[in-house]
Structure formats: structure tokens, C-alpha cells
Design a protein around this motif. Sequence first.
Motif, PDB file in Angstrom:
ATOM      1  N   ARG A  97       1.560  -3.844 -18.729  1.00  0.00           N
ATOM      2  CA  ARG A  97       1.742  -3.144 -20.172  1.00  0.00           C
ATOM      3  C   ARG A  97       3.063  -2.640 -20.336  1.00  0.00           C
ATOM      4  N   GLY A  98       4.078  -3.121 -19.288  1.00  0.00           N
ATOM      5  CA  GLY A  98       5.582  -2.671 -19.722  1.00  0.00           C
ATOM      6  C   GLY A  98       6.102  -1.627 -18.947  1.00  0.00           C
ATOM      7  N   VAL A  99       5.183  -1.172 -17.968  1.00  0.00           N
ATOM      8  CA  VAL A  99       5.908  -0.061 -17.040  1.00  0.00           C
ATOM      9  C   VAL A  99       6.866  -1.061 -16.140  1.00  0.00           C
ATOM     10  N   GLN A 100       8.053  -0.382 -15.691  1.00  0.00           N
ATOM     11  CA  GLN A 100       8.846  -0.700 -15.011  1.00  0.00           C
ATOM     12  C   GLN A 100       8.510  -0.317 -13.499  1.00  0.00           C
ATOM     13  N   VAL A 101       7.887  -1.226 -12.494  1.00  0.00           N
ATOM     14  CA  VAL A 101       7.545  -1.149 -11.378  1.00  0.00           C
ATOM     15  C   VAL A 101       8.574  -1.654 -10.319  1.00  0.00           C
ATOM     16  N   ARG A 102       8.726  -0.770  -9.369  1.00  0.00           N
ATOM     17  CA  ARG A 102       9.615  -1.373  -8.270  1.00  0.00           C
ATOM     18  C   ARG A 102       8.942  -0.957  -6.757  1.00  0.00           C
ATOM     19  N   MET A 103       8.922  -1.491  -5.869  1.00  0.00           N
ATOM     20  CA  MET A 103       8.442  -1.120  -4.533  1.00  0.00           C
ATOM     21  C   MET A 103       9.477  -1.408  -3.354  1.00  0.00           C
ATOM     22  N   VAL A 104       9.203  -0.484  -2.573  1.00  0.00           N
ATOM     23  CA  VAL A 104       9.965  -0.674  -0.940  1.00  0.00           C
ATOM     24  C   VAL A 104       8.666  -0.716  -0.040  1.00  0.00           C
ATOM     25  N   VAL A 105       8.862  -1.560   0.625  1.00  0.00           N
ATOM     26  CA  VAL A 105       7.712  -1.759   1.597  1.00  0.00           C
ATOM     27  C   VAL A 105       8.158  -2.089   3.198  1.00  0.00           C
ATOM     28  N   ASP A 106       7.003  -1.899   3.921  1.00  0.00           N
ATOM     29  CA  ASP A 106       7.398  -2.134   5.573  1.00  0.00           C
ATOM     30  C   ASP A 106       7.299  -3.547   5.671  1.00  0.00           C
ATOM     31  N   ASP A 107       8.245  -4.252   6.421  1.00  0.00           N
ATOM     32  CA  ASP A 107       8.117  -5.518   6.382  1.00  0.00           C
ATOM     33  C   ASP A 107       6.718  -6.041   7.272  1.00  0.00           C
ATOM     34  N   GLU A 108       6.805  -5.441   8.438  1.00  0.00           N
ATOM     35  CA  GLU A 108       5.679  -5.774   9.495  1.00  0.00           C
ATOM     36  C   GLU A 108       4.264  -5.482   8.791  1.00  0.00           C
ATOM     37  N   HIS A 109       4.307  -4.231   8.257  1.00  0.00           N
ATOM     38  CA  HIS A 109       2.595  -3.817   8.094  1.00  0.00           C
ATOM     39  C   HIS A 109       2.412  -4.353   6.673  1.00  0.00           C
ATOM     40  N   VAL A 110       3.251  -4.722   5.749  1.00  0.00           N
ATOM     41  CA  VAL A 110       2.784  -5.307   4.394  1.00  0.00           C
ATOM     42  C   VAL A 110       3.209  -6.736   4.497  1.00  0.00           C
ATOM     43  N   ILE A 111       4.268  -7.032   4.478  1.00  0.00           N
ATOM     44  CA  ILE A 111       4.589  -8.567   4.271  1.00  0.00           C
ATOM     45  C   ILE A 111       4.064  -9.183   5.295  1.00  0.00           C
ATOM     46  N   GLU A 112       4.174  -9.156   6.582  1.00  0.00           N
ATOM     47  CA  GLU A 112       3.688  -9.991   7.633  1.00  0.00           C
ATOM     48  C   GLU A 112       1.948  -9.754   7.769  1.00  0.00           C
ATOM     49  N   GLU A 113       1.609  -8.695   7.311  1.00  0.00           N
ATOM     50  CA  GLU A 113       0.106  -8.470   7.140  1.00  0.00           C
ATOM     51  C   GLU A 113      -0.358  -9.268   6.245  1.00  0.00           C
ATOM     52  N   ASN A 114       0.321  -9.342   4.826  1.00  0.00           N
ATOM     53  CA  ASN A 114      -0.249 -10.051   3.765  1.00  0.00           C
ATOM     54  C   ASN A 114      -0.525 -11.666   4.222  1.00  0.00           C
ATOM     55  N   GLU A 115       0.690 -11.867   5.085  1.00  0.00           N
ATOM     56  CA  GLU A 115       0.710 -13.302   5.533  1.00  0.00           C
ATOM     57  C   GLU A 115      -0.615 -13.766   6.440  1.00  0.00           C
ATOM     58  N   ILE A 116      -0.805 -12.687   7.303  1.00  0.00           N
ATOM     59  CA  ILE A 116      -1.947 -12.943   8.418  1.00  0.00           C
ATOM     60  C   ILE A 116      -3.228 -13.001   7.467  1.00  0.00           C
ATOM     61  N   LEU A 117      -3.377 -12.223   6.460  1.00  0.00           N
ATOM     62  CA  LEU A 117      -4.606 -12.141   5.839  1.00  0.00           C
ATOM     63  C   LEU A 117      -4.976 -13.373   4.898  1.00  0.00           C
ATOM     64  N   LEU A 118      -4.009 -13.885   4.484  1.00  0.00           N
ATOM     65  CA  LEU A 118      -3.954 -15.275   3.582  1.00  0.00           C
ATOM     66  C   LEU A 118      -4.233 -16.390   4.521  1.00  0.00           C
ATOM     67  N   GLU A 119      -3.838 -16.305   5.853  1.00  0.00           N
ATOM     68  CA  GLU A 119      -3.857 -17.398   6.827  1.00  0.00           C
ATOM     69  C   GLU A 119      -5.462 -17.390   7.088  1.00  0.00           C
ATOM     70  N   GLU A 120      -5.957 -16.051   7.301  1.00  0.00           N
ATOM     71  CA  GLU A 120      -7.574 -15.879   7.631  1.00  0.00           C
ATOM     72  C   GLU A 120      -8.489 -16.071   6.597  1.00  0.00           C
TER      73      GLU A 120
END
Length: 433
Positions: A97-120
Motif C-alpha cells: 500500500r506504499g509504506v517504505q519497508v526496510r529490513m535488517v536480518v541475521d543471515d543464519e537465523h533468517v536467510i539460511e533458515e528460510n532456505e532450509i524450510l524451502l528445501e524441506e
Amino acid sequence: MRRLLLTLTLLLGAVGMLAQDDEVTPIEIEQGYGAEKGFWQVYFNAPTGESDRSTYDGGIDLQLVAAIEDAQATLDIAAFEWGNPRLTEAVVDAYERGVQVRMVVDDEHVIEENEILLEEDEEAPFQAIIDAGIPFVDDDRSALMHNKFMIIDSEIVWQGSMNYTMNGTYRNNNNMIALRSRDAVAAYQTEFNEMFVREEFGPTSTDDDVTTFFAGDGAQVGIYFASEGDVVEPLLDVLDTAEESIHFMAFSFTEDRLGVKMIERAYAGIEVQGIFELRGSETRFSEMGRMYCNALNVRQDGNPYILHHKVIIVDEEIVISGSFNFSDNATQSNDENLVIIADADLAAQFMMEFDRLWDVAEPPDAEDMECNLSVPEQAPWVDVTGSVSCPSANTCGDLTCGEAYACLGEGLTRLDRDSDGVPCEAICPGGDR
């Protein structure tokens, strides 16, 4: 350091002059507790121990969802974990709806976890963030980007111990504080930009000045960030001001300086009570063992999942809370945030949470505790902060327990009549009595 101590002195001096104009108003939550007054709102979840995820509804995550739904212009998020579909939907809807959204995340517990969940072939909420095109930066390092905060419309900051997952809301004991304050927003915005814009993380990132300010209702607030800044020293200074009591709830408590300081304050006659997360509390790194062996009143939590708070309450007037575990990793390598708020009404809300968890916690099993020494490995008379010394009047009737240990350390062996290492046993815990 001189500037830090000055700002802390102003913070502690404010306790006695807090304004009492605003009344505390309860916030009704189906599965949790909430209250608000003036510039703050506070939330505690209420885990039932239920493992059936179909029952996970009506929690404090819905309060944050509602705040995101009200966002008009900007939403900045720092997330150690991401796994709550309701928060995901609210964030994606805000972006669309047009809100500027930005995120900072932990690589292991967000990015790598996301990849594992997709693989499973499991549900992966962060993938919806990626698919929506929401910009994000990860810390790309072995240490943790451990923050959990959101800044909404440059008007309000949500921070606390709660990870943005279903477990964070419905299984693990957590808290969130929402601060409607320009000063708080400015401090957290600087930290967010440090990570998102300059991609600075950990102890080598920019050490910005400590932020302290008076809120509209007279409460004094201090905001600190680790590991680029020294967070332990101001905590030690706050503990030194205790006149009656120190209460704490700790997921991880392995920081020796804080542990020794609490023992020292107990020897000086301050009531010290603490609840440790069961997991890890009996390792040699935990402070629970030395506290227990020095007769401090400590318990292990009764939640079948996790007590995840990182909270200290001093004299039922000062609250310390945030993402900052009382650990070496938090001090030396992670990205963390912590607030110190001098407000008796806010402290009362945290004391109610402490009492709820204390009632279901259990003392450690004596058979599991090895008390080979009657004093800590780092004895409380060691001049950790320069606050304990042996006075000229040095009979047991004249001394606090901490002073008695200081005198024993200076060679006054007459204070230890049975030579068991514990002086003045009428006032000092431990020994052969």
C-alpha cells in the motif's frame, strides 16, 4: 566513558522525581498481559505450554500487527528471527500500500533458515518478504544480529525480547515495550541506518553516543547498543544504586561481572531474586551455580519451553530490558539493544510478570549443584568496581557481608574463626554453620 557515566548519573538521579500525573491503563489481551501510560506501552505473553499450533491465537503479536497496519509512511525492522505468518502478511500489505519497508536480518537465523524450510517443503514466511521485493540486508557473519525492534512512521519504537516467530509469541516467555518518543526513535534509527545503509555490524561498527532523555511524564530513559558500546558498565552502576531489591529474569546469564556484582549486593543486604531459563543454567558457564552456592534466592523457570526475558528490575523503580542477554557474546560480538527506564509504574508491570513466573519456577535440585567453595571463583571482595573496601570499624557487628569479605581479603583472619573461608557467619551466607 566519562560521558557515559555522566548520562547514567542523570538517569539514576531522576528516580526520585518521577511525575505521577498519568495513570496506568490495562490493555486487554486474550493470551497475554498489557498496560500503557504516557509514552510507553508494555506487553507480556502468556505461554500455555500447548504444542498444538492451532491454539496459537490472541497473543501479543496481534498488538504489533495492528501497529503495522496503522503505518502510513515508513517501517524499519531489525529481526534476529522471522517466522510469524501474521506479521509477514501485515508487513507485505504495508509495503504494497506504499509504506517504505526496510529490513535488517541475521543471515543464519533468517536467510539460511528460510532456505532450509524451502528445501524441506515447509512454510517459509520470509520467502513472502523476498517475493514482495522488500529490501533487506543481512549481517553476513558468524556472530548474531540479535536485535528485535521495529520503528514505525518515525514516531514509535517497538523493542524487547520477543523474536518475530510463533514460538516467540506462544511458547516462550517474552516482553515488548513500545516507546512513543522522538528521542527513542532517533536513537534506534541511527542504529538501524548503521546496519542497513552502512552495513556495519558488531564491535567494529560505529559507537554512537549513549542516548538519555526525559520522557513527557518525567521518566528518564537510557538507550544502549552493543557490541560497539560498553553496556555492562552502566548495568553495574545501576546495580550499585540498589537500596532494597534486585530481581531478574534471564534466558542466558554467563556474564561474570554482573553475576559477581549481584552476589556483592546480596552480601550488602540487598534482596536478590532471580529466575534462570532451565536450559544451560547448570553449566559451568552459568552464574546460577555461584549464586546458589552463595545462598542467593534463585529458581529455574517452569515453562516447558523457554523463558526468554533479559530483564533486571532494581528497587521496583528501574527496568532494564531489550535483546541483550547477560552473556559474553552479547557484550563482545553480537548486535544488541537495551533500555534502562526509571519509571515505577513500568517496573510494577515487570514485577507482576516476575511474580507470575516465580510462582511456577522451582529451586535448583541441591544434588545437581556442586558447591565445592563457599565463595565464588571470583570472590566478591575482589575490587571489581571499586565499591567494596574494609572500613576502619571492622568487627562483625559493624560490617556488611561484602565489607567482611574485603577485610578478610586484607588479612583480618579473626573474622573467620573456623577458617572455612567465610567471615562473620551470622551475616554472610555459606560456610559450615
